[in-house]
Design a protein around this motif. Structure first.
Motif, PDB file in Angstrom:
ATOM      1  N   ARG A  47     -12.708  -1.612   4.869  1.00  0.00           N
ATOM      2  CA  ARG A  47     -11.907  -1.693   6.089  1.00  0.00           C
ATOM      3  C   ARG A  47     -12.462  -2.817   6.943  1.00  0.00           C
TER       4      ARG A  47
ATOM      5  N   ALA B 222     -10.034   4.719   4.750  1.00  0.00           N
ATOM      6  CA  ALA B 222      -9.275   3.471   4.858  1.00  0.00           C
ATOM      7  C   ALA B 222      -8.606   3.320   6.222  1.00  0.00           C
TER       8      ALA B 222
ATOM      9  N   SER C 238      -7.842  -5.494   3.929  1.00  0.00           N
ATOM     10  CA  SER C 238      -9.155  -4.904   4.194  1.00  0.00           C
ATOM     11  C   SER C 238     -10.293  -5.755   3.653  1.00  0.00           C
TER      12      SER C 238
ATOM     13  N   VAL D 253     -14.755   2.080  -0.393  1.00  0.00           N
ATOM     14  CA  VAL D 253     -13.591   1.908   0.479  1.00  0.00           C
ATOM     15  C   VAL D 253     -13.899   0.823   1.505  1.00  0.00           C
TER      16      VAL D 253
ATOM     17  N   THR E 224       0.847  -1.185   0.000  1.00  0.00           N
ATOM     18  CA  THR E 224       0.000   0.000   0.000  1.00  0.00           C
ATOM     19  C   THR E 224       0.887   1.242   0.000  1.00  0.00           C
TER      20      THR E 224
ATOM     21  N   GLY F 204      -8.789   0.346  -0.311  1.00  0.00           N
ATOM     22  CA  GLY F 204      -8.572   0.031   1.090  1.00  0.00           C
ATOM     23  C   GLY F 204      -7.175  -0.512   1.285  1.00  0.00           C
TER      24      GLY F 204
ATOM     25  N   HIS G 270      -3.771   4.174  -5.147  1.00  0.00           N
ATOM     26  CA  HIS G 270      -4.933   5.045  -5.012  1.00  0.00           C
ATOM     27  C   HIS G 270      -5.122   5.931  -6.237  1.00  0.00           C
TER      28      HIS G 270
END
Length: 517
Positions: free
Chosen positions: A480, A502, A301, A478, A182, A297, A466
């Motif tokens: 989570r 997120a 997630s 999104v 990420t 996310g 993103h």
């Protein structure tokens, strides 16, 4: 001798390639490469897929041997026959594809070959102490007892980095180290890379992410078609200049212009209350004809798990799926394909392609009934159907019979697109569609996804980038903790809003998030 004196005594050039050449069959991978990498620097390598970046790194790390030219390490000519020879010389590599021993623990993988021992017996307690110190230093925590085969791609990359640091290598070749991370994890890894450099480690950093290279590298070298185009300080480069050098032409770095579907466009796909214990909880959403819905996310997630539950790759505990208003029962991928659902998996090599088979075999494998009569595959019919698709997705290869392992990563990914476009799906799920591909292939894949939506298909896009989700999607969901926690439309879509959702932090008052309570 003090550490400072030792550092001063080291040659200013750590690794030097002199007229290095490399062939793979009829492919000339590297052509007369002359390159010097300064000691204690981060040296970026950029170029298209197939430009020779990974090959160059593997020659330095002893994975490949050059066919011509010379390799010098710290002023001494070397000829590594295997990676172990390079490792004995303080050179190691973090490959793009993790190389962990799948049935061994994280702890065992990190210290493989350098275990702590007492009287010939492995001292696990000492290794755990060393591991804790390593995690503290690297800020990359992975449970030491987990088996490598149970880890996500991102966690496997972390273990690879921990393993390299544990070996105290003086030169580390990193091939796409953040491709599965990420944004937040990638930022932490870059800090680790900088700390390695600051303590004197030399890093050769291979990446398709040009902004990332410019943010971390001291110098950058551009390769094109196996040739060195130019090399110089990173401070003098921009993404646009690098792209022009990589491709031999300029390329617009933005995404295709969004064309929003009509508000009353028919719903092509609907998911209701999808559940899978521990990973997906009460997930419901719909996608209209011509719409690209992004699923964003953090890693873990539940994004990929939702896609796999829809496609039948993982069995869900409950929930319903509709395609064009009709309920469909999906117990496995075969049912999904029959219902008009296609999916590009997160890991193309492990889950999507047969690397030792031809392009045509890979494209038609799920659709043999369409190219067979009485159980016999009609080769002419098969090739005719495939050739048109290869033109559409712009696969660059010697021909449809070329083996997948001879293609660049970008072309492999395009073959995966062709595989699922063969059946003309109504719902197209793309999980990390541009992971590990160069900027030119990334643009082509973005345009391909855009064209699928323009044809009226429902597209579900999952990406750790993103910028990619925001640049392509008409709406973003999104996730989570296995749930959809926010929905962003054109009026609320921004990276700040996405990240706040997120990470479960408070959103700025000027931005609106429709968040489930």
């Amino acid at each position: 001798m003090t550490a400072a004196a030792a550092a001063e005594s080291l040659p200013s050039v750590h690794v030097e390639l002199r007229a290095v050449d490399k062939h793979f069959g009829g492919v000339h991978a590297l052509r007369e490469i002359d390159l010097a990498v300064a000691t204690g620097s981060i040296h970026g390598l950029v170029g298209e897929n197939g430009a020779g970046k990974s090959t160059l790194g593997k020659i330095v790390a002893g994975v490949h041997r050059a066919d011509g030219g010379e390799l010098w390490i710290r002023g001494r000519r070397v000829d590594y026959h295997r990676p172990r020879d390079a490792l004995d010389d303080g050179v190691t590599m973090i490959a793009q594809e993790p190389t962990l021993v799948p049935h061994r623990s994280v702890l065992e993988n990190v210290f493989l070959g350098i275990e702590s021992a007492r009287a010939g017996v492995v001292d696990e307690r000492a290794m755990r102490r060393r591991y804790a110190e390593l995690v503290e230093e690297a800020q990359l925590d992975v449970p030491p007892g987990r088996l490598a085969r149970t880890l996500s791609v991102a966690d496997q990359q972390k273990v690879e980095l921990l393993r390299a640091i544990a070996r105290k290598a003086s030169l580390v070749v990193m091939d796409e180290p953040t491709s599965a991370l990420t944004t937040d994890e990638a930022a932490r890894l870059l800090e680790v890379v900088r700390r390695l450099r600051d303590r004197g480690t030399t890093v050769i950093y291979v990446s398709h992410l040009l902004d990332e290279v410019l943010a971390v590298a001291d110098d950058v070298t551009v390769l094109r078609d196996g040739r060195l185009v130019r090399s110089g300080p990173a401070s003098e480069e921009t993404p646009e200049r690098l792209v022009a050098a990589m491709l031999g032409r300029s390329l617009e770095l933005s995404f295709p212009e969004k064309i929003y579907p009509p508000a009353d466009a028919p719903v092509v796909f609907r998911a209701r209350d999808l559940n899978r214990a521990g990973v997906v909880e009460q997930v419901s959403f719909e996608i209209r004809a011509g719409e690209i819905v992004g699923l964003a996310g953090l890693i873990g997630s539940g994004r990929s798990e939702v896609a796999r539950a829809i496609f039948g790759a993982d069995r869900r505990d409950s929930g319903e799926i509709e395609v064009e208003g009709e309920p469909v029962k999906v117990k496995g991928p075969r049912d999904a394909v029959r219902a008009g659902i296609a999916m590009l998996p997160e890991d193309r090599k492990a889950q999507g392609l047969l690397m030792l088979r031809s392009i045509v075999d890979n494209v038609t494998l799920p659709h043999l009934g369409a190219v067979s009569r009485a159980g016999v595959v009609g080769r002419k019919r098969e090739r005719r159907g495939v050739l048109g698709l290869l033109d559409r997705v712009d696969v660059r290869a010697k021909g449809p019979t070329a083996r997948l392992d001879t293609l660049s990563g970008g072309n492999q990914q395009k073959v995966l697109f062709a595989k699922w476009l063969y059946c003309m799906p109504r719902v197209f799920i793309a999980d990390e569609p541009t992971r590990g591909v160069d900027v030119g292939a990334k643009r082509a894949i973005s345009e391909l996804i855009h064209s699928l939506a323009a044809e009226g298909k429902a597209v579900l896009l999952i990406s750790s980038e993103h910028e990619e989700v925001l640049g392509l999607a008409h709406r973003v969901l999104v996730m989570r903790g296995g749930r959809i926690v926010a929905e962003l439309d054109r009026s609320t879509m921004s990276e700040d809003t996405l990240l706040h959702a997120a990470f479960a932090t408070e959103a700025p008052p000027t931005q609106r998030i429709e968040e489930e309570q």
